[in-house]
Design an enzyme around this catalytic site. Structure first.
Site, PDB file in Angstrom:
ATOM      1  N   TRP A   1     -11.640  -2.134  -8.789  1.00 44.86           N
ATOM      2  CA  TRP A   1     -12.245  -1.790 -10.086  1.00 44.86           C
ATOM      3  C   TRP A   1     -12.906  -0.423 -10.071  1.00 44.86           C
ATOM      4  O   TRP A   1     -13.122   0.171 -11.136  1.00 44.86           O
ATOM      5  CB  TRP A   1     -13.298  -2.850 -10.479  1.00 44.86           C
ATOM      6  CG  TRP A   1     -12.714  -4.197 -10.723  1.00 44.86           C
ATOM      7  CD1 TRP A   1     -12.813  -5.279  -9.898  1.00 44.86           C
ATOM      8  CD2 TRP A   1     -11.943  -4.625 -11.849  1.00 44.86           C
ATOM      9  NE1 TRP A   1     -12.142  -6.352 -10.436  1.00 44.86           N
ATOM     10  CE2 TRP A   1     -11.603  -5.982 -11.638  1.00 44.86           C
ATOM     11  CE3 TRP A   1     -11.498  -4.013 -13.018  1.00 44.86           C
ATOM     12  CZ2 TRP A   1     -10.840  -6.723 -12.536  1.00 44.86           C
ATOM     13  CZ3 TRP A   1     -10.733  -4.751 -13.919  1.00 44.86           C
ATOM     14  CH2 TRP A   1     -10.416  -6.085 -13.675  1.00 44.86           C
TER      15      TRP A   1
ATOM     16  N   LEU B   1      10.920 -20.442  -4.110  1.00 45.66           N
ATOM     17  CA  LEU B   1       9.811 -19.607  -3.629  1.00 45.66           C
ATOM     18  C   LEU B   1       8.605 -19.634  -4.571  1.00 45.66           C
ATOM     19  O   LEU B   1       8.778 -19.540  -5.790  1.00 45.66           O
ATOM     20  CB  LEU B   1      10.321 -18.156  -3.528  1.00 45.66           C
ATOM     21  CG  LEU B   1       9.275 -17.098  -3.196  1.00 45.66           C
ATOM     22  CD1 LEU B   1       9.011 -17.063  -1.704  1.00 45.66           C
ATOM     23  CD2 LEU B   1       9.723 -15.723  -3.671  1.00 45.66           C
TER      24      LEU B   1
ATOM     25  N   ARG C   1     -11.708   2.291  -9.109  1.00 47.61           N
ATOM     26  CA  ARG C   1     -10.737   3.379  -9.370  1.00 47.61           C
ATOM     27  C   ARG C   1     -10.916   3.893 -10.802  1.00 47.61           C
ATOM     28  O   ARG C   1     -11.506   3.196 -11.635  1.00 47.61           O
ATOM     29  CB  ARG C   1      -9.322   2.850  -9.180  1.00 47.61           C
ATOM     30  CG  ARG C   1      -9.065   2.478  -7.734  1.00 47.61           C
ATOM     31  CD  ARG C   1      -7.628   2.137  -7.483  1.00 47.61           C
ATOM     32  NE  ARG C   1      -7.461   1.886  -6.061  1.00 47.61           N
ATOM     33  CZ  ARG C   1      -6.354   2.076  -5.383  1.00 47.61           C
ATOM     34  NH1 ARG C   1      -5.278   2.525  -6.001  1.00 47.61           N
ATOM     35  NH2 ARG C   1      -6.281   1.822  -4.099  1.00 47.61           N
TER      36      ARG C   1
ATOM     37  N   GLU D   1       1.230 -13.466  12.361  1.00 54.07           N
ATOM     38  CA  GLU D   1       1.773 -12.285  13.033  1.00 54.07           C
ATOM     39  C   GLU D   1       1.632 -11.118  12.059  1.00 54.07           C
ATOM     40  O   GLU D   1       1.900 -11.267  10.857  1.00 54.07           O
ATOM     41  CB  GLU D   1       3.268 -12.499  13.359  1.00 54.07           C
ATOM     42  CG  GLU D   1       3.523 -13.608  14.360  1.00 54.07           C
ATOM     43  CD  GLU D   1       3.007 -13.271  15.759  1.00 54.07           C
ATOM     44  OE1 GLU D   1       2.912 -12.071  16.086  1.00 54.07           O
ATOM     45  OE2 GLU D   1       2.695 -14.208  16.504  1.00 54.07           O
TER      46      GLU D   1
ATOM     47  N   ARG E   1       1.855  -4.969   6.126  1.00 56.15           N
ATOM     48  CA  ARG E   1       1.141  -3.931   5.369  1.00 56.15           C
ATOM     49  C   ARG E   1       1.944  -2.644   5.460  1.00 56.15           C
ATOM     50  O   ARG E   1       2.318  -2.203   6.541  1.00 56.15           O
ATOM     51  CB  ARG E   1      -0.277  -3.704   5.892  1.00 56.15           C
ATOM     52  CG  ARG E   1      -1.003  -2.647   5.045  1.00 56.15           C
ATOM     53  CD  ARG E   1      -2.458  -2.488   5.343  1.00 56.15           C
ATOM     54  NE  ARG E   1      -3.064  -1.632   4.315  1.00 56.15           N
ATOM     55  CZ  ARG E   1      -4.321  -1.646   3.947  1.00 56.15           C
ATOM     56  NH1 ARG E   1      -5.149  -2.494   4.504  1.00 56.15           N
ATOM     57  NH2 ARG E   1      -4.772  -0.831   3.010  1.00 56.15           N
TER      58      ARG E   1
ATOM     59  N   HIS F   1       2.542   3.430  -8.874  1.00 57.09           N
ATOM     60  CA  HIS F   1       2.352   1.989  -9.124  1.00 57.09           C
ATOM     61  C   HIS F   1       3.565   1.410  -9.856  1.00 57.09           C
ATOM     62  O   HIS F   1       3.978   0.283  -9.599  1.00 57.09           O
ATOM     63  CB  HIS F   1       1.078   1.751  -9.946  1.00 57.09           C
ATOM     64  CG  HIS F   1      -0.177   2.108  -9.192  1.00 57.09           C
ATOM     65  ND1 HIS F   1      -0.388   1.714  -7.892  1.00 57.09           N
ATOM     66  CD2 HIS F   1      -1.277   2.814  -9.555  1.00 57.09           C
ATOM     67  CE1 HIS F   1      -1.575   2.164  -7.482  1.00 57.09           C
ATOM     68  NE2 HIS F   1      -2.122   2.849  -8.467  1.00 57.09           N
TER      69      HIS F   1
ATOM     70  N   SER G   1      -7.273  -5.764  -5.802  1.00 54.08           N
ATOM     71  CA  SER G   1      -8.392  -6.344  -5.047  1.00 54.08           C
ATOM     72  C   SER G   1      -9.679  -6.261  -5.859  1.00 54.08           C
ATOM     73  O   SER G   1      -9.776  -5.482  -6.816  1.00 54.08           O
ATOM     74  CB  SER G   1      -8.571  -5.599  -3.718  1.00 54.08           C
ATOM     75  OG  SER G   1      -9.240  -4.372  -3.944  1.00 54.08           O
TER      76      SER G   1
ATOM     77  N   ASP H   1       0.834  -1.210   0.000  1.00 59.20           N
ATOM     78  CA  ASP H   1       0.000   0.000   0.000  1.00 59.20           C
ATOM     79  C   ASP H   1       0.869   1.262   0.000  1.00 59.20           C
ATOM     80  O   ASP H   1       1.985   1.257   0.522  1.00 59.20           O
ATOM     81  CB  ASP H   1      -0.888  -0.034   1.255  1.00 59.20           C
ATOM     82  CG  ASP H   1      -2.074   0.914   1.131  1.00 59.20           C
ATOM     83  OD1 ASP H   1      -2.277   1.488   0.048  1.00 59.20           O
ATOM     84  OD2 ASP H   1      -2.791   1.077   2.134  1.00 59.20           O
ATOM     85  N   GLY H   2       0.316   2.321  -0.563  1.00 57.77           N
ATOM     86  CA  GLY H   2       0.976   3.623  -0.482  1.00 57.77           C
ATOM     87  C   GLY H   2       1.590   4.117  -1.782  1.00 57.77           C
ATOM     88  O   GLY H   2       2.291   5.130  -1.796  1.00 57.77           O
TER      89      GLY H   2
ATOM     90  N   GLU I   1     -12.132  -4.838  -5.017  1.00 60.05           N
ATOM     91  CA  GLU I   1     -12.679  -3.480  -4.808  1.00 60.05           C
ATOM     92  C   GLU I   1     -11.959  -2.440  -5.685  1.00 60.05           C
ATOM     93  O   GLU I   1     -12.443  -1.328  -5.845  1.00 60.05           O
ATOM     94  CB  GLU I   1     -12.532  -3.049  -3.342  1.00 60.05           C
ATOM     95  CG  GLU I   1     -13.465  -3.770  -2.367  1.00 60.05           C
ATOM     96  CD  GLU I   1     -13.045  -5.194  -2.049  1.00 60.05           C
ATOM     97  OE1 GLU I   1     -11.829  -5.471  -2.055  1.00 60.05           O
ATOM     98  OE2 GLU I   1     -13.925  -6.042  -1.828  1.00 60.05           O
TER      99      GLU I   1
END
Ligand code: FPP
Length: 264
Positions: free
Chosen positions: A87, A149, A89, A225, A206, A55, A83, A38-39, A85
């Site tokens: 869409w 990974l 934007r 955690e 986060r 981005h 996410s 985020d950010g 949610e």
């Protein structure tokens, strides 16, 4: 070797990144790390740049973090890239975000192949543009035999919808007489989630100072955690990842029980 390490640890605080990485590796490394990146927008705003520049910078952060996670022996790294949610934007921003996997994988896929990283994706595929899926599927295919990974992109992912989907598929099984309601337990339900093969995250990070989950892995993060930082995702560095893991290593995870010395 272990004795040597202990002596070194007691006499000298590690200071370079390499020393901290080696020190970190001598303790329990989280098997699965999940990150809410985020950010990006705020990073761009601070520089009077368009949000998409944030981005793009955020995309660049993915490379060193993936490399370090792989080097540390982390088994899975789940990144919240888009996410269900997101869409809402502006279309221009959504279109740009949907181009990032192509740009990222177009540049770094050979490196991911070389470094034994396996690319995966979780999320609802039907709404994702074809060009995005093409790039992701190409990477999934090219890395499917890699054993290092797992780099798991959460793309058009929403946890509530994932949970509802799992509940519906269990209901269908009951309806078809394949199992009974009593058989539904944690394990059975987890097996119906998109992460069934990865296991739950041990550590959730986060960035950007927001302290919420935003519909991210609500079921899977039950015992994780949490590590929050004010650092904006484009500024998140290898040092920050090490700091998060060091913090994880200092915590004692009890999964609802007692510490071993308390139970004696
Ligand atoms: C949230 O920041 C971030 C996103 C919605 C997108 C995250 C995507 C990336 C970091 C790039 C992903 C890279 C690949 C390879 C797919 P925000 O825009 O909400 O930030 P703000 O809260 O400061 O506005």
């Amino acid at each position: 070797m272990l004795d040597k390490m202990k002596i070194w640890k007691s006499t000298k605080e590690p200071d370079t990144l390499d020393e901290r990485i080696e020190e970190c590796k001598s303790y329990k490394i989280p098997d699965h790390i999940a990150i809410i990146m985020d950010g990006n927008g705020r990073w761009a705003n601070k520089r009077a740049l368009p949000r998409i520049a944030g981005h793009h910078e955020g995309m660049k952060t993915v490379r060193p973090i993936t490399r370090l996670a792989n080097r540390l022996g982390v088994k899975a790294l789940t990144l919240y890239a888009f996410s269900t949610e997101n869409w809402i934007r502006p279309k221009m921003e959504v279109d740009y975000l949907m181009k990032l996997p192509e740009e990222f994988l177009g540049t770094f896929l050979p490196e991911l192949v070389e470094e034994n990283v396996q690319v995966q994706m979780m999320g609802e595929r039907s709404q994702i543009p074809k060009h995005t899926l093409k790039a992701v599927d190409k990477a999934i295919d090219a890395t499917k035999n890699n054993t290092g990974l797992v780099l798991n992109f959460a793309l058009n992912y929403g946890s509530r919808s994932e949970i509802l989907q799992a509940a519906k598929s269990f209901a269908v099984k009951v309806q078809n007489g394949e199992c009974s309601i009593d058989e539904l337990d944690d394990e059975q339900f987890s097996s119906l989630m998109m992460t069934h093969h990865l296991g739950d995250p041990d550590l959730m990070i986060r960035t950007s100072g927001e302290i919420r989950l935003s519909n991210f892995m609500l079921w899977q993060l039950a015992y994780a955690e949490f590590w929050f930082t004010d650092v904006l995702w484009p500024d998140f560095s290898e040092e920050h990842l090490i700091e998060a893991i060091e913090s994880y290593q200092k915590r004692s995870r009890r999964f609802g029980g007692l510490k071993s010395e308390e139970s004696q």
